[in-house]
Design a protein around this motif. Structure first.
Motif, mmCIF file in Angstrom:
data_model
loop_
_atom_site.group_PDB
_atom_site.id
_atom_site.type_symbol
_atom_site.label_atom_id
_atom_site.label_comp_id
_atom_site.label_asym_id
_atom_site.label_seq_id
_atom_site.Cartn_x
_atom_site.Cartn_y
_atom_site.Cartn_z
ATOM 1 N N ALA A 72 -0.490 -0.407 -10.306
ATOM 2 C CA ALA A 72 -1.273 -1.147 -11.301
ATOM 3 C C ALA A 72 -2.657 -1.488 -10.765
ATOM 4 O O ALA A 72 -3.656 -1.391 -11.496
ATOM 5 C CB ALA A 72 -0.532 -2.417 -11.707
ATOM 6 N N GLN A 73 -2.716 -1.881 -9.514
ATOM 7 C CA GLN A 73 -3.998 -2.232 -8.916
ATOM 8 C C GLN A 73 -4.982 -1.070 -9.001
ATOM 9 O O GLN A 73 -6.149 -1.245 -9.348
ATOM 10 C CB GLN A 73 -3.796 -2.637 -7.458
ATOM 11 N N ASN A 74 -4.501 0.131 -8.730
ATOM 12 C CA ASN A 74 -5.371 1.297 -8.762
ATOM 13 C C ASN A 74 -5.784 1.666 -10.178
ATOM 14 O O ASN A 74 -6.937 2.039 -10.413
ATOM 15 C CB ASN A 74 -4.670 2.479 -8.087
ATOM 16 N N VAL A 75 -4.866 1.559 -11.140
ATOM 17 C CA VAL A 75 -5.206 1.856 -12.531
ATOM 18 C C VAL A 75 -6.235 0.860 -13.046
ATOM 19 O O VAL A 75 -7.213 1.230 -13.718
ATOM 20 C CB VAL A 75 -3.942 1.845 -13.411
ATOM 21 N N ILE A 76 -6.047 -0.407 -12.739
ATOM 22 C CA ILE A 76 -6.962 -1.456 -13.201
ATOM 23 C C ILE A 76 -8.359 -1.255 -12.624
ATOM 24 O O ILE A 76 -9.374 -1.456 -13.300
ATOM 25 C CB ILE A 76 -6.398 -2.845 -12.835
ATOM 26 N N SER A 128 -8.910 -10.824 -12.021
ATOM 27 C CA SER A 128 -9.550 -11.248 -10.766
ATOM 28 C C SER A 128 -8.552 -11.799 -9.762
ATOM 29 O O SER A 128 -8.854 -11.893 -8.573
ATOM 30 C CB SER A 128 -10.620 -12.313 -11.056
ATOM 31 N N ARG A 129 -7.339 -12.145 -10.231
ATOM 32 C CA ARG A 129 -6.377 -12.757 -9.308
ATOM 33 C C ARG A 129 -4.938 -12.523 -9.770
ATOM 34 O O ARG A 129 -4.180 -13.470 -9.972
ATOM 35 C CB ARG A 129 -6.629 -14.261 -9.168
ATOM 36 N N PHE A 130 -4.557 -11.270 -9.902
ATOM 37 C CA PHE A 130 -3.214 -10.998 -10.386
ATOM 38 C C PHE A 130 -2.246 -10.596 -9.272
ATOM 39 O O PHE A 130 -1.056 -10.488 -9.490
ATOM 40 C CB PHE A 130 -3.232 -9.916 -11.472
ATOM 41 N N LEU A 131 -2.787 -10.399 -8.056
ATOM 42 C CA LEU A 131 -1.945 -10.024 -6.928
ATOM 43 C C LEU A 131 -2.200 -10.916 -5.732
ATOM 44 O O LEU A 131 -3.309 -11.420 -5.532
ATOM 45 C CB LEU A 131 -2.218 -8.569 -6.519
ATOM 46 N N LEU A 132 -1.167 -11.103 -4.932
ATOM 47 C CA LEU A 132 -1.271 -11.750 -3.634
ATOM 48 C C LEU A 132 -1.123 -10.684 -2.556
ATOM 49 O O LEU A 132 -0.333 -9.755 -2.711
ATOM 50 C CB LEU A 132 -0.178 -12.816 -3.470
ATOM 51 N N ARG A 149 3.483 -6.888 2.017
ATOM 52 C CA ARG A 149 3.484 -8.290 1.594
ATOM 53 C C ARG A 149 2.937 -8.484 0.185
ATOM 54 O O ARG A 149 2.858 -9.607 -0.303
ATOM 55 C CB ARG A 149 2.667 -9.131 2.580
ATOM 56 N N ILE A 150 2.564 -7.408 -0.484
ATOM 57 C CA ILE A 150 1.987 -7.512 -1.817
ATOM 58 C C ILE A 150 2.958 -8.205 -2.768
ATOM 59 O O ILE A 150 4.173 -8.010 -2.701
ATOM 60 C CB ILE A 150 1.608 -6.108 -2.349
ATOM 61 N N ALA A 151 2.418 -9.064 -3.656
ATOM 62 C CA ALA A 151 3.282 -9.827 -4.571
ATOM 63 C C ALA A 151 2.513 -10.166 -5.843
ATOM 64 O O ALA A 151 1.274 -10.224 -5.847
ATOM 65 C CB ALA A 151 3.776 -11.104 -3.897
ATOM 66 N N LEU A 152 3.249 -10.401 -6.921
ATOM 67 C CA LEU A 152 2.658 -10.823 -8.183
ATOM 68 C C LEU A 152 2.198 -12.268 -8.079
ATOM 69 O O LEU A 152 2.933 -13.137 -7.605
ATOM 70 C CB LEU A 152 3.690 -10.684 -9.304
ATOM 71 N N ASP A 153 0.977 -12.523 -8.516
ATOM 72 C CA ASP A 153 0.462 -13.884 -8.565
ATOM 73 C C ASP A 153 0.843 -14.478 -9.921
ATOM 74 O O ASP A 153 0.186 -14.243 -10.924
ATOM 75 C CB ASP A 153 -1.058 -13.874 -8.380
ATOM 76 N N LYS A 154 1.919 -15.242 -9.951
ATOM 77 C CA LYS A 154 2.443 -15.782 -11.206
ATOM 78 C C LYS A 154 1.492 -16.837 -11.777
ATOM 79 O O LYS A 154 0.858 -17.579 -11.052
ATOM 80 C CB LYS A 154 3.826 -16.383 -10.990
ATOM 81 N N THR A 155 1.441 -16.879 -13.111
ATOM 82 C CA THR A 155 0.595 -17.844 -13.793
ATOM 83 C C THR A 155 1.467 -18.790 -14.610
ATOM 84 O O THR A 155 2.691 -18.662 -14.645
ATOM 85 C CB THR A 155 -0.388 -17.129 -14.733
#
Length: 366
Positions: free
Chosen positions: A24-28, A55-59, A66-72
């Motif tokens: 997803a990071q690469n597509v975005i 601007s802040r969807f991943l940790l 260690r990549i993780a979803l930045d929950k909102t």
């Protein structure tokens, strides 16, 4: 005309959650922002959906381990039956955001297996990739192999075992049917999750437990000695095939770690050093498999190429990886389609397919 709003769906409940975040990071980063607005929809490992900010969807976005979803605090729900497709933000005063098309970047179960595709069909939202049937078939290696076999497309010999019959097959029986070494893998998983290469009875028993921890149905497959090559397919009714790429694993086999965690886990030869005749044969088989398995939009087809140039299909992936080291976008780049243009084509294919489906009758009137 205004921009097309693309809902990018990523994360998910499967063991390939982290791979999806990388894709997803690469597509975005690559999508054409002059042509498309984006709405990010992250799904956590428990299956909860969130609206995310680009601007802040991943940790830990640059660390695959260690990549993780930045929950909102903005959870979402889709509402079937609305006149216009809507994504409702429950935690934000009930405001809605219309989505024109969804790009599901979800690998493995609960995303690549037809479940999300069925939900999007119910809500009448166009989406990138295979539909319910093609997604489900592509995910289930047992069903896919049986359909390929019936279409006389070469596959490796295999056995299928369900969890409840695990005690009825042992190392001696499996090895007598398939030889050694052999591979054990979950029927419904990807990215080499739960896959083991087996040479001994002790390894066999451990591999069964590992595979059954991811699925209630597993495959035991013969080992095919040969080169690992891959072909990307793009299109709906008239799909096209990319150039061929080769993977040279630097480990015992092309494992999950080699694919996504270890940058030195494999050497990618793109294009593969094969004859023009062999390349055309692989491309034709890739398109044939794509159509036999009812795929649409995109897929990556993986093959073995033996020493005597026999081509054997390993598996198909209906939502292939889109990470920076993934074969699918790389194969199209050497075939003349840039990463950005590839994303554009996939979205346009989704809109075209949906437009045709909208013309079909849904009631019987004389």
């Amino acid at each position: 005309m205004g921009k097309i709003n693309v809902g990018i769906l990523f994360g998910g409940r499967s063991a390939e959650h982290e791979v999806s975040l990388q894709s997803a990071q690469n597509v975005i980063e690559a999508i054409d922002r002059e042509k498309y607005d984006i709405t990010l929809i992250g799904i956590d490992k428990a299956g909860k959906w969130y609206l995310n900010d680009s601007s802040r969807f991943l940790l830990n976005s640059h660390d695959p381990k260690r990549i993780a979803l930045d929950k909102t605090d903005k959870s979402v729900v889709l509402v079937p039956g609305e006149d216009s497709t809507q994504l409702i933000n429950i935690a934000d005063s009930g405001r809605s955001n219309n989505i024109d098309v969804v790009f599901p970047i979800l690998h493995g179960p609960y995303g690549e297996d037809g479940t999300v595709q069925g939900l999007l069909k119910l809500t009448n939202i166009p989406f990138v990739g295979a539909g319910v049937l093609g997604s489900a078939i592509g995910m289930d290696k047992d069903v896919a192999k049986r359909l390929l076999r019936d279409a006389r497309i070469p596959i490796a010999k295999f056995l299928v075992i369900y969890k409840w019959e695990q005690e009825h097959i042992g190392f001696t029986e499996a090895s007598s049917h398939l030889g050694l070494p052999l591979f054990i893998k979950p029927a419904n998983a990807g990215s080499s999750v739960g896959v083991s290469k087996v040479r001994t009875e002790e390894e066999f028993n451990k591999a069964l437990e590992e595979a059954f921890s991811f699925d209630t149905k597993i495959l035991i497959e013969e080992f095919i000695e040969g080169r690992e090559v891959e072909c990307a397919v793009l299109g709906n009714n008239q799909p096209i095939a990319s150039r061929i790429g080769e993977i040279i694993a630097q480990q015992d086999f092309y494992s999950y770690e080699a694919k996504y965690l270890d940058e030195n886990g494999a050497i990618l030869n793109i294009p593969a050093k094969i004859s023009e005749e062999t390349e055309k044969q692989i491309q034709q088989l890739a398109i044939q498999a794509f159509q036999v398995l009812c795929c649409e939009g995109m897929a990556r087809v993986d093959f073995f190429l033996t020493r005597n140039n026999q081509v054997i299909i390993n598996e198909i992936n209906t939502i292939p990886g889109f990470t920076k080291i993934s074969m699918y976008p790389k194969l199209w780049e050497i075939s003349g389609i840039t990463y950005r243009d590839l994303i554009d084509r996939l979205i346009q294919l989704a809109l075209e397919k949906h437009a045709k489906e909208q013309k079909l009758k849904t009631s019987y009137d004389k």
